[in-house]
Design an enzyme around this catalytic site. Structure first.
Site: not given
Length: 335
Positions: A114, A262, A292
């Site tokens: 991530c 993020h 995501n």
């Protein structure tokens, strides 16, 4: 010393849109359950035979290069961030170099999940500022849907993730008033297994053993997450690394024009927004649409922010990410 500046941004997502209602037909979940816990309404999944990590990254890269108004041969280094490479090895960097028909430039692969885009951007920043390269292509791309357990057993993870790619061109600039002001990177491997995909590996089970067993109940092939622990660490580390960047540049949260986190969970973003006293106009979230997308989430969001005219020259842009590793980082940019 030179400054480094993002001069082009591009992104790509597959046409295959998967809504929460679509998932409720194949697992025990609901639109309300997913939205309440994550904020996600839909995500885009790769189309088999059409989309993969490299091809999506290349599509995003072509847009970024076009927006930068430079030629392909002007790119002198490539960095590719992903947790879902097309091959176990080699990495997607060389595959993208081939597909883009770039010169025999260096291609570096980043595996920071991530936080991958922030890490890749930081590496590009250092190469530019020291004068080693002039135009660096940074790609972040993920094809996660084929590796998810799309059943009730795996719903805690499978409802979260989507596929997509984003890319930026980072270039040398003599303007000392704009560009990447600083980047800040951290990790804490003590929590590595709290958000991980363990198999196939070379530790607990070797590949020949996995093939021989062929156990349909072996869930080590699927990503695992300790959701509560990840959430608690994320809100702390996000705050720390944002503050670190602001302090390093003698700034405060009042100076932020746009914060792009993020896109892990809308609840995390809302917590950080409240903590720093940011208005809805000072933060950008698109997890509702894409889920995501891991390393790709920030450049996809950045591409949308630019398209929608939400930032202008001179604005202060803050990027931050937290994820598997644990790793986290931030970038402070004067646009």
């Amino acid at each position: 010393m030179y400054t480094s500046k993002i001069i082009g941004v591009g992104y790509y997502v597959p046409d295959n849109v998967i809504t929460n209602d679509d998932l409720s037909k194949i697992m025990d979940t609901s639109d309300q359950w997913i939205q309440e816990r994550t904020g996600i309404q839909r995500r885009h999944h790769a189309i088999k035979g059409e989309d993969n990590t490299t091809s999506m990254g290349v599509k995003a890269a072509r847009k970024a290069i076009a927006n930068a108004n430079i030629a392909l041969q002007d790119i002198d280094f490539l960095i590719f961030a992903t947790l879902s490479p097309d091959y176990y090895f080699p990495g997607c960097g060389v595959l993208a170099q081939k597909e883009l028909e770039l010169n025999t430039i260096g291609a570096l692969d980043i595996r920071n999940q991530c936080s991958g885009f922030i890490y890749a951007l930081s590496v590009a920043d250092q190469f530019i500022k020291t004068g080693m390269y002039k135009n660096i292509l940074v790609i972040a791309s993920e094809t996660q849907s084929p590796a998810l357990d799309m059943t009730t057993r795996g719903r805690a993870m499978s409802v979260l993730f989507g596929d997509g790619a984003g890319a930026v061109v980072v270039s040398r600039s003599d303007d000392q008033n704009t560009g990447i002001l600083s980047t800040h990177l951290h990790s804490e491997g003590a929590f590595a297994k709290e958000l991980a995909l363990i198999a196939p590996g070379v530790g607990e089970k070797w590949v020949p053993e996995i093939i021989k067993e062929n156990n349909p109940d072996d869930t080590s092939f699927y990503p695992q997450m300790n959701g509560q622990l990840v959430f608690k660490n994320a809100v702390v580390r996000f705050s720390e690394v944002i503050n670190e960047g602001l302090v390093a540049n003698h700034l405060t949260s009042k100076d932020i024009n746009m914060f792009i986190p993020h896109q892990a969970n809308l609840r995390i973003s809302q917590f950080i927004q409240q903590k720093f006293g940011l208005s809805d106009h000072q933060i950008y979230n698109n997890i509702m649409e894409y889920g995501n997308t891991t390393a790709a989430s920030i450049p996809i969001a950045l591409g949308e922010v630019i398209e929608q005219g939400k930032i202008k020259k001179g604005d202060l842009l803050v990027l931050a990410a937290f994820g598997s590793g644990f790793t986290w980082g931030s970038a402070i940019i004067r646009w």
